[in-house]
Design a protein around this motif. Structure first.
Motif, PDB file in Angstrom:
ATOM      1  N   LEU A 178      84.849  16.421  51.387  1.00  0.00           N
ATOM      2  CA  LEU A 178      83.438  16.321  51.031  1.00  0.00           C
ATOM      3  C   LEU A 178      82.576  16.056  52.265  1.00  0.00           C
ATOM      4  CD1 LEU A 178      83.469  14.346  47.655  1.00  0.00           C
ATOM      5  CD2 LEU A 178      83.030  16.777  48.021  1.00  0.00           C
ATOM      6  N   CYS A 181      81.542  19.263  53.708  1.00  0.00           N
ATOM      7  CA  CYS A 181      80.512  19.852  52.849  1.00  0.00           C
ATOM      8  C   CYS A 181      79.148  19.249  53.145  1.00  0.00           C
ATOM      9  CB  CYS A 181      80.849  19.629  51.379  1.00  0.00           C
ATOM     10  SG  CYS A 181      82.300  20.504  50.792  1.00  0.00           S
ATOM     11  N   PHE A 182      79.109  17.929  53.219  1.00  0.00           N
ATOM     12  CA  PHE A 182      77.837  17.238  53.431  1.00  0.00           C
ATOM     13  C   PHE A 182      77.232  17.592  54.793  1.00  0.00           C
ATOM     14  CE2 PHE A 182      79.588  13.649  50.517  1.00  0.00           C
ATOM     15  CZ  PHE A 182      79.373  14.463  49.423  1.00  0.00           C
ATOM     16  N   ASN A 183      78.064  17.659  55.821  1.00  0.00           N
ATOM     17  CA  ASN A 183      77.571  18.027  57.154  1.00  0.00           C
ATOM     18  C   ASN A 183      77.016  19.447  57.159  1.00  0.00           C
ATOM     19  OD1 ASN A 183      78.240  15.551  58.289  1.00  0.00           O
ATOM     20  ND2 ASN A 183      80.297  16.207  58.853  1.00  0.00           N
ATOM     21  N   LYS A 207      80.386  11.000  44.311  1.00  0.00           N
ATOM     22  CA  LYS A 207      80.006  11.057  45.722  1.00  0.00           C
ATOM     23  C   LYS A 207      78.985  12.168  45.975  1.00  0.00           C
ATOM     24  CE  LYS A 207      84.117   9.066  47.957  1.00  0.00           C
ATOM     25  NZ  LYS A 207      85.249   9.327  48.903  1.00  0.00           N
ATOM     26  N   ILE A 208      79.217  13.318  45.329  1.00  0.00           N
ATOM     27  CA  ILE A 208      78.284  14.436  45.496  1.00  0.00           C
ATOM     28  C   ILE A 208      76.918  14.082  44.912  1.00  0.00           C
ATOM     29  CG2 ILE A 208      77.816  16.837  44.854  1.00  0.00           C
ATOM     30  CD1 ILE A 208      80.805  17.328  44.833  1.00  0.00           C
ATOM     31  N   PHE A 211      75.156  11.735  47.274  1.00  0.00           N
ATOM     32  CA  PHE A 211      74.688  12.464  48.460  1.00  0.00           C
ATOM     33  C   PHE A 211      73.435  13.273  48.138  1.00  0.00           C
ATOM     34  CE2 PHE A 211      74.495  16.515  50.711  1.00  0.00           C
ATOM     35  CZ  PHE A 211      74.402  16.089  52.028  1.00  0.00           C
ATOM     36  N   ASN A 215      69.691  12.655  49.768  1.00  0.00           N
ATOM     37  CA  ASN A 215      69.258  13.668  50.734  1.00  0.00           C
ATOM     38  C   ASN A 215      68.335  14.721  50.123  1.00  0.00           C
ATOM     39  OD1 ASN A 215      70.952  13.301  53.456  1.00  0.00           O
ATOM     40  ND2 ASN A 215      72.265  12.773  51.709  1.00  0.00           N
ATOM     41  N   ARG A 217      68.604  16.859  47.677  1.00  0.00           N
ATOM     42  CA  ARG A 217      69.167  18.168  47.356  1.00  0.00           C
ATOM     43  C   ARG A 217      69.336  18.300  45.852  1.00  0.00           C
ATOM     44  NH1 ARG A 217      68.617  17.671  52.769  1.00  0.00           N
ATOM     45  NH2 ARG A 217      69.451  19.468  53.885  1.00  0.00           N
TER      46      ARG A 217
END
Length: 451
Positions: A178, A181-183, A207-208, A211, A215, A217
């Protein structure tokens, strides 16, 4: 964060739509001699209630993936209620001198102009995205299965949606994390994250979510067919307790049920009086001259709530013992010459308008199967029984989408059920009209599986 720079959406689109619509409803009134006395009161009244009505009807909630038929539905709902509001002004504020006729002309022109600009903005944005590549959103997909691949294919083929596919992360890959993915999301200015619920653990999903929230998103879930989330869920609150029900069926609402039944009766009566009244005697002579047997073919089928009823057709086959067991196939020797013609043009289905008038069927709905086939598919095809939440139809969404006639492969019945369930969960009068017109056009041009 600059929304315009990120290209997620234009912050001017919705305010512009409000401005145009309010200008129309307040300006068009001066084209007619309505005899307004308190103009300020009238403008304040219609402006405030238009905004309240728009919020309640979600009139401006039109997205890049919204279907045309949904836009039409929004317009019709909005203008009908707005018409009631405008005429209520006369009685509520005691303004009897206002011209009812000119007020009606005002509403008619307002409806035309509102519809024109609504569609104009909708189509201009679609062309802007598909041709110029503007108003786009970058997205990634986490997960690799049939559903995620279908999503990517859809976005790549529907340029008017304005989605740019950037990367697909395979959860089963040994190098997957993950963190990567986040980066990637941050480094590549990703606006939306789509992930497969079936391929991630609850811990990973949380967690997703964290995030995405931290951020700014947008996060979208891709359900798996085997999970409860694949169903169309209805979200409700019982006091302060959230409750999910499996599906919302519009035709269970009394007003919708009444509207559909009224539409069925009017259309069935029209067909019976103006078409079947002269066509039936003519076909009866032709059918009788070619082969012995009855003019009408009666077959037991399953309808609403799985109840059995007698479905009527013009007889298109020579009388045979297997008619109630075996579906017609290509080149079927049982089909007569006149039978081949009326089946090709779907004329053999017209007596079912009597079934509609009797209340056993609807003009549009899931097509009823023979009892033997219904019992078979109920055991072998997942969610097949959902079709029986509504009345069966003379024609249906599945039929005009390419899944009519003979069941040759498993995918034929599976896709038919998929379209039928979509119809059950998304019914509207406009959808019925769309299916009816498409059925008519298909009958004129001829269909490959109409035999």
């Amino acid at each position: 964060m600059n929304k315009f720079k990120k290209g997620r959406f234009s912050g001017l689109i919705r305010p512009l739509s409000y401005l145009v619509d309010l200008s129309i409803i307040n300006g068009v009134i001066y084209l007619f001699e309505v005899n307004l006395v308190s103009t300020l009161l009238f403008h304040s009244y219609i402006t405030i209630l238009w905004l309240v009505l728009s919020f309640y009807n979600k009139f401006y909630n039109v997205y890049r993936y919204t279907r045309i038929i949904q836009v039409i539905t929004l317009i019709i709902k909005q203008i009908i209620v707005f018409t009631v509001i405008v005429y209520a002004f006369i009685g509520f504020f005691k303004k009897p001198i206002i011209s009812r006729l000119n007020l009606g002309n005002y509403l008619l022109l307002t409806f035309v102009l509102l519809s024109f600009f609504k569609f104009l903005i909708f189509f201009l944005l679609s062309k802007y995205r598909s041709i110029l590549g503007g108003n786009f959103r970058n997205f990634i997909v986490i997960g690799n299965n049939e559903k995620t691949r279908q999503l990517i294919q859809t976005f790549n083929s529907r340029l008017d949606f304005g989605y740019k596919f950037k990367y697909q992360f395979d959860v089963k890959d040994d190098s997957f994390s993950l963190g990567k993915c986040f980066n990637y999301i941050i480094d590549n200015d990703i606006h939306e994250i789509y992930f497969s619920v079936a391929e991630l653990s609850n811990k990973q999903i949380n967690k997703i979510i964290d995030f995405a929230d931290n951020n700014l998103r947008e996060l979208k879930f891709i359900p798996d067919n085997k999970e409860i989330f694949s169903k169309k869920l209805k979200y409700e609150y019982y006091d302060y307790i959230p409750v999910l029900s499996l599906r919302n069926i519009p035709l269970q609402e009394p007003i919708n049920k009444f509207a559909k039944r009224l539409f069925d009766i009017l259309l069935a009566s029209f067909v019976i009086v103006f078409i079947l009244s002269w066509l039936t005697p003519l076909l009866a002579i032709i059918i009788k001259l070619e082969s012995k047997g009855p003019v009408f073919f009666k077959q037991t089928r399953n309808g609403f709530n799985y109840q059995e009823f007698d479905c009527y057709k013009f007889r298109s086959m020579t009388p045979n013992k297997s008619a109630h067991l075996h579906q017609a196939t290509k080149g079927d020797h049982r089909i007569t010459k006149v039978g081949a013609f009326i089946r090709k043009t779907s004329i053999d289905e017209l007596p079912q308008f009597f079934n509609v008038l009797f209340g056993d069927m609807s003009v549009v709905g899931p097509r009823p199967h023979m009892v033997s086939h219904t019992n078979k598919y109920a055991r072998s095809v997942d969610k097949f029984m959902v079709r029986h939440f509504v009345k069966p139809g003379i024609t249906g969404l599945a039929q005009v989408s390419g899944y009519r006639g003979e069941i040759e492969k498993d995918k034929d019945i599976i896709n038919r059920v998929k379209y039928d369930i979509f119809y059950v969960e998304n019914w509207s009068i406009l959808l019925d009209l769309k299916v009816i017109f498409q059925t008519f056009f298909n009958a004129l041009k001829g269909e490959e599986k109409a035999y």
